[in-house]
Design a protein around this motif. Structure first.
Motif, short mmCIF file in Angstrom:
data_model
loop_
_atom_site.label_atom_id
_atom_site.label_comp_id
_atom_site.label_asym_id
_atom_site.label_seq_id
_atom_site.Cartn_x
_atom_site.Cartn_y
_atom_site.Cartn_z
N ILE A 123 0.53 -1.20 -0.48
CA ILE A 123 0.10 -0.26 0.09
C ILE A 123 1.35 0.91 0.25
O ILE A 123 0.80 2.15 -0.63
N LYS A 124 2.25 1.31 0.48
CA LYS A 124 2.91 2.46 0.88
C LYS A 124 3.65 2.41 -0.50
O LYS A 124 3.47 4.18 -1.14
N ARG A 125 3.95 1.02 -0.78
CA ARG A 125 4.66 1.80 -2.31
C ARG A 125 3.58 2.30 -3.76
O ARG A 125 4.63 3.02 -4.46
N GLU A 126 2.02 1.70 -3.55
CA GLU A 126 1.18 2.24 -4.54
C GLU A 126 0.95 3.85 -4.49
O GLU A 126 1.44 4.67 -5.22
N SER A 127 1.73 3.94 -2.94
CA SER A 127 0.44 5.32 -2.13
C SER A 127 2.21 6.35 -2.60
O SER A 127 1.64 7.11 -3.14
N HIS A 128 3.18 5.62 -2.78
CA HIS A 128 4.27 6.86 -3.61
C HIS A 128 4.19 7.27 -5.09
O HIS A 128 5.17 8.17 -5.22
N GLU A 129 4.36 6.01 -5.88
CA GLU A 129 3.75 6.07 -6.64
C GLU A 129 2.81 6.88 -7.45
O GLU A 129 3.56 7.40 -8.20
N HIS A 130 1.40 6.89 -6.71
CA HIS A 130 0.15 7.67 -7.01
C HIS A 130 0.92 8.99 -6.85
O HIS A 130 0.65 9.95 -7.90
N LEU A 131 2.16 9.43 -5.83
CA LEU A 131 2.18 11.05 -5.85
C LEU A 131 3.08 10.90 -6.52
O LEU A 131 2.60 12.04 -7.60
N ARG A 132 3.99 10.29 -7.05
CA ARG A 132 5.20 10.83 -8.13
C ARG A 132 4.37 11.32 -9.57
O ARG A 132 4.71 11.94 -10.41
N ASP A 133 2.97 10.23 -9.85
CA ASP A 133 2.33 10.49 -11.32
C ASP A 133 1.52 12.04 -10.63
O ASP A 133 1.49 12.47 -11.95
N ILE A 135 2.64 14.62 -9.21
CA ILE A 135 3.64 15.76 -9.56
C ILE A 135 3.81 15.76 -10.37
O ILE A 135 4.71 16.86 -11.17
N LYS A 136 4.19 14.59 -11.47
CA LYS A 136 4.30 14.50 -13.39
C LYS A 136 3.67 15.59 -13.51
O LYS A 136 3.71 16.03 -14.91
N ARG A 137 1.62 15.73 -12.90
CA ARG A 137 0.15 16.06 -13.85
C ARG A 137 0.82 17.55 -13.62
O ARG A 137 -0.32 18.36 -14.32
N LEU A 138 1.82 18.25 -12.18
CA LEU A 138 1.96 19.71 -12.68
C LEU A 138 2.21 20.18 -13.33
O LEU A 138 2.96 19.77 -14.66
N LEU A 181 -1.63 20.77 -5.93
CA LEU A 181 -1.25 19.06 -5.57
C LEU A 181 -2.58 18.38 -4.74
O LEU A 181 -2.92 17.46 -4.67
N ARG A 182 -2.99 19.58 -3.77
CA ARG A 182 -3.96 19.86 -3.21
C ARG A 182 -5.34 18.77 -3.56
O ARG A 182 -6.22 17.99 -3.64
N LYS A 183 -5.16 19.79 -4.12
CA LYS A 183 -6.79 19.33 -5.38
C LYS A 183 -6.69 18.31 -5.83
O LYS A 183 -7.51 17.18 -6.07
N MET A 184 -6.14 17.93 -6.79
CA MET A 184 -5.63 16.43 -7.17
C MET A 184 -5.54 15.66 -6.37
O MET A 184 -6.19 14.73 -5.73
N MET A 185 -4.99 15.55 -5.12
CA MET A 185 -5.03 14.62 -3.86
C MET A 185 -6.50 14.50 -3.18
O MET A 185 -7.15 13.17 -3.09
N SER A 186 -7.37 15.74 -3.07
CA SER A 186 -8.87 15.96 -2.23
C SER A 186 -9.00 14.09 -3.04
O SER A 186 -10.83 14.35 -2.80
N LYS A 187 -9.14 14.14 -4.65
CA LYS A 187 -9.78 13.41 -5.50
C LYS A 187 -9.11 12.15 -5.84
O LYS A 187 -10.39 10.71 -6.00
#
Length: 201
Positions: A123-133, A135-138, A181-187
């Motif tokens: 779960i942690k690995r998938e969460s970090h991968e999600h964050l990287r994605d 960040i790359k969308r900014l 980043l906050r907006k994307m995370m809230s979704k």
């Protein structure tokens, strides 16, 4: 009386006129800071050493081609080269370190993982991968400031100098990066700590 230090601009001029030792002096003067800047991004000693060499090789190429025009601001210029090489490395490797905000908290500090649980580590690995994605969308300019601030550990003045903008513009880009980043995370379904974004509102 101490020895008078030759300015960066004078050393650059000397090198362009054929004095090899002048560039060697610049390397000795700044290699530690350039290396540290790169290492804080890549977190790998050998990669950082390679990119350090690549940075000064690139600088030599630009100087020899007569394309250097930084009005004597050698350090911000060479740091920008180092930063761009580090970002290119991350694009190739498709990995980013996790964001740690000014208050010292992590994006994932509300997620608790048991060290001996394979499921929780997944779960942690998938969460970090999600964050990287995310960040790359900014937008490019916002992502650049975010990376320089949180991964390079650069001050906003250093970021402004390295990117050629005013400090207010650098601050503004950082603010919008955090907001987006906050907006994307809230979704997403991940449980992020909203306290991390209090200064981005």
């Amino acid at each position: 009386m101490g020895k008078i230090q030759v300015s960066d601009s004078e050393l650059v001029s000397l090198y362009i006129r054929g004095n090899e030792k002048a560039f060697a002096t610049l390397v000795q003067r700044y290699k530690s800071k350039v290396y540290t800047t790169i290492y804080l991004v890549v977190k790998d000693q050998y990669v950082a050493e390679d990119l350090l060499q690549d940075t000064f090789i690139k600088a030599v190429e630009v100087l020899r081609e007569g394309k250097y025009n930084e009005e004597g601001k050698f350090l911000p210029w060479v740091l920008r080269i180092a930063h761009n090489l580090a970002i290119d490395y991350f694009r190739r490797e498709k990995r980013y370190p996790s964001v740690v905000f000014e208050d010292g908290s992590s994006v994932f500090n509300t997620l608790e993982f048991a060290e001996d649980s394979i499921e929780s580590m997944q779960i942690k690995r998938e969460s970090h991968e999600h964050l990287r994605d995310l960040i790359k969308r900014l937008p490019d300019q916002q992502r650049e400031v975010l990376v320089m601030r949180h991964y390079d550990d650069m001050s906003f003045q250093e970021i402004a100098d390295a990117t050629g903008v005013s400090i207010n513009t650098a601050l503004g880009r950082m603010r919008y990066a955090l907001i987006n980043l906050r907006k994307m995370m809230s979704k997403t379904a991940y449980a992020y700590d909203t306290n991390l974004y209090q200064y981005a509102r």
